[in-house]
Design an enzyme around this catalytic site. Structure first.
Site, short mmCIF file in Angstrom:
data_model
loop_
_atom_site.label_atom_id
_atom_site.label_comp_id
_atom_site.label_asym_id
_atom_site.label_seq_id
_atom_site.Cartn_x
_atom_site.Cartn_y
_atom_site.Cartn_z
N ASP A 127 48.31 -128.05 -33.16
CA ASP A 127 48.11 -129.48 -32.93
C ASP A 127 48.89 -130.28 -33.97
OD1 ASP A 127 47.17 -132.04 -32.42
OD2 ASP A 127 45.08 -131.43 -32.24
N HIS A 134 47.46 -130.22 -29.17
CA HIS A 134 46.41 -131.24 -29.15
C HIS A 134 45.61 -131.23 -27.86
CE1 HIS A 134 44.48 -134.77 -30.78
NE2 HIS A 134 44.73 -135.46 -29.68
N SER A 172 39.31 -135.89 -30.61
CA SER A 172 40.38 -136.57 -31.33
C SER A 172 39.78 -137.72 -32.13
CB SER A 172 41.46 -137.04 -30.34
OG SER A 172 42.64 -137.40 -31.02
#
Length: 712
Positions: free
Chosen positions: A642, A677, A556
């Site tokens: 995501d 995600h 991320s």
């Protein structure tokens, strides 16, 4: 001949801001409704599978190691709430947890029952079986799981796509039957009013920002739900909850730098919320309800100016609920201690704070005169993390804690307030021949280019290999998130093969207090990247590893870190593992229509309005700074659904790297085609994903004899 990698077509797309034009050849990959995009992603998946086919035996071995060390049929430590003990079960062969409860023995029963998975539990009720909910779905995530205060109703929500849009449902726990009420497209949480008839929930706007709080009355349709609160400012994220005392409902809204709270008596759920302290730009605060000397008060953590100085690491104050602005400082500001949370109970307060990189807990009794002696709970490991567990009751004689380290499996303690005893209720079981004494952890320090000392956490198995050793160096460094010591069963498969695991606690995180965060965001963001490079150089210069044995790892915002260090110092790494990486940040932050962009401007700056921010981000954006040079081997992993870091970012990055770089180190992209995600769902699927990544890491560092010998 080796199979050539996929080649993404180049379609020039111009982006012009502040007099600068960037030609983006791969922006066309953003349209996932385009069959050509899906075809390309599937071609990348096929190429990655073909390139790593030789690792299948190692992946299988690591997966079975994780499985064999895990007690697959297990139970959590029960937590008391009302007249019930609540706990969850994991069952061998099942992907998801089963949420259960059993009745307490007596009103003064505060010792959790020692439950056994293979013995029938008297009075047990199954509240929710995640496996039944997930049946027939490729993905499943549980959002809300909230039991009403009287224990008769359950509100829960599920996501079966991975886009973090949940459907909120209700269940009568007396009959076990579902209620007719069903609310689609909600954010994950749900909060009951004390009347057990009203529930509060949130919805999100088109940019995925939770912006609205609704009140639902059981037995009515969602069309009749009342909009309680709406925040139009796109910088603010809205949440709803209640105090532990159950007296107040609370709505919180926060940007990255400003917060505001609203309260309502829970006994009057159809009343109007009132503001606690009006928002002021740059001031953050939390407020917890406490009863001190018979008076309702708020205990307020804030970072406002006190005595002419910004309380950067926060202070603790108290104020009457009727007049929150009349604050009295209880704990003043300290530059070496970051106050993080205050939790209140009927007769004590719990402070959570950070000192010398590590988390701490202290208990503060409430007396007839106010406050007693503040006592920190001590632990004897060099590296550890501690925090409050689930403590839903306002009045209870024990305090549930969670504790762990890199080498100590996670523990659940009850802290007996009257005697200050720590009672071990459970330690995470690790099957096989695991012995914590076979492993060691320690703190190391690197020095950044500007002289700042950067902490590292280092973990290894004793007696295997030596220096230099293959090393996995992990980093994050954003949002004031701290990478605290935590045990991992899966990580043993690396440590037992002679690999060292290290965490670089770089600026942008919160390990060293608020100033650590402030010096790794917006126009100081590059400190995050150069700190990580300094940590890698430290490990190499000290002879702990070599560039041929070092792999960098981050996900991320930590994936942005990975992309940045790939451009800054590719010669220091044999490989880079990037999970859902934020590697095209400028494109995303320039587009307010994308999920989360506006709220992110406080973290990164606003490049739309500020040419200095634009130029600064342009100078470090991994995608826009790919060069014709040798890069390490790269494995990028993303998810098609995501909503936080869109799949297109790593897809574009890999395409640009492949068309620009020199050398023949492999560049691999893997896209999960039914996940969000957090990646795949289900514990076995997650173990397989970890095994996939670890096999690649071990293979990439296989210049080490110890890894090569034990890697089969």
């Amino acid at each position: 001949m080796p199979t050539p990698p996929p080649v993404a077509k180049r379609v020039p797309f111009e982006r012009t801001h502040h007099g600068d034009t960037f030609i983006d050849h791969y922006e066309w990959l953003r349209d996932k409704e385009n069959p050509e995009v899906i075809e390309y992603l599937e071609a990348e998946n096929a190429y990655t599978a073909q390139q790593l086919e030789h690792l299948e035996p190692l992946r299988e071995k690591i997966f079975h190691e994780i499985k064999s060390r895990t007690q697959e049929t297990d139970m959590s430590v029960p937590t008391r709430f009302g007249d019930w003990w609540y706990y969850s079960r994991m069952v061998e062969g099942k992907q998801y947890g089963v949420h259960c409860r059993c009745p307490i023995a007596a009103p003064d029963d505060w010792t959790p029952p020692e439950l056994s998975a293979d013995v029938a539990i008297e009075g047990e009720q199954v509240l929710l079986d995640g496996n039944a909910e997930a049946e027939g779905q490729e993905f499943f995530a549980l959002g809300a799981f909230s039991v009403s205060h009287d224990g008769t109703l359950l509100a829960y929500s599920v996501d079966v796509v991975g886009d973090e849009r949940y459907t909120l449902r209700f269940k009568d726990l007396g009959t076990g039957e579902p209620l007719a009420d069903e609310i689609p497209n909600t954010a994950p949480g749900a909060t009951w009013a004390i009347d057990h008839r009203h529930v509060f929930y949130q919805t999100v706007d088109e940019s995925w920002r939770p912006d609205t709080v609704w009140r639902h009355k059981l037995g009515t349709t969602p069309d009749d739900d009342f909009r309680v609160f709406h925040e139009p400012d796109e910088r603010y994220w809205v949440s709803v909850g209640s105090t532990r005392s159950q007296k107040y409902l609370m709505i919180w809204l926060g940007s990255k730098v400003t917060t505001e709270g609203w309260i309502l008596e829970s006994a009057e759920p159809e009343g109007e919320f009132r503001v606690i302290l009006p928002r002021r730009e740059g001031v953050e605060y939390t407020a917890e309800h406490a009863v001190i000397g018979g008076e309702d008060r708020f205990l307020i953590l804030h970072n406002d100016v006190v005595d002419g100085e910004k309380a950067e690491n926060f202070v603790l104050a108290q104020a009457p609920v009727a007049d929150p602005g009349a604050m009295e400082i209880l704990i003043p500001h300290r530059h070496d201690v970051r106050l993080e949370e205050v939790d209140t109970f009927a007769d004590h307060v719990v402070l959570s704070y950070r000192r010398d990189v590590l988390t701490r807990l202290a208990i503060w009794p409430l007396t007839a005169d106010g406050y007693g002696e503040l006592t920190e709970i001590a632990f004897d490991e060099e590296l550890f993390s501690v925090g409050l567990g689930s403590n839903p009751e306002w009045e209870q004689p024990t305090l549930r804690l969670g504790y762990g380290s890199f080498i100590t499996p996670s523990r659940v303690y009850d802290y007996r307030l009257a005697t200050r005893e720590l009672l071990l209720r459970k330690e995470q079981p690790v099957l096989g021949d695991f012995d914590p004494a076979d492993y060691e952890q320690h703190r190391a320090w690197a020095t950044a280019d500007d002289g700042t000392r950067i902490p590292l956490s280092v973990v290894r198995r004793k007696g295997i290999g030596g220096d230099p050793a293959p090393t996995l160096l992990y980093g994050y460094g954003s949002y004031e998130a701290s990478m605290d010591p935590a045990f991992s069963v899966a990580r043993l498969s690396l440590l037992d093969r002679g690999m060292v695991f290290a965490v670089a606690h770089v600026r942008g995180g919160g390990e060293m207090g608020r100033y650590w965060y402030e010096n790794g965001k917006t126009l100081t963001k590059k400190n995050t990247f150069t700190d990580f490079v300094a940590c890698a150089r430290h490990l190499i210069d000290e002879g702990r590893t070599t560039a041929q044995q070092l792999v960098a790892d981050g996900g991320s915002a930590g994936g942005l870190l990975m992309g940045a260090v790939a451009n800054l110092a590719p010669e220091l790494f044999a490989g880079i593992l990037a999970n859902v990486p934020f590697v095209d940040p400028l494109t995303s932050i320039l587009d307010p229509s994308l999920p989360l962009t506006v709220i992110e401007w406080d973290e990164w700056g606003n490049p739309l309005e500020d040419p200095q921010v634009y130029e600064y981000m342009r100078s470090y954006s991994p995608y826009e700074n790919v060069e014709a040079k040798n890069y390490p081997a790269i494995l990028a992993i993303t998810s098609i659904n995501d909503t936080r870091v869109l799949y297109v970012e790593p897809a574009k990055w890999v395409a640009a790297l492949r068309s620009t770089k020199k050398g023949d180190e492999p560049l691999l992209l893997k896209t999960e085609m039914s996940a969000g995600h957090g990646g795949v769902s289900g514990r076995y699927e997650k173990w397989k994903e970890v095994a996939f990544e670890y096999a690649w890491v071990l293979d990439t560092t296989s210049t080490s004899p110890s890894v090569a010998a034990r890697g089969n």
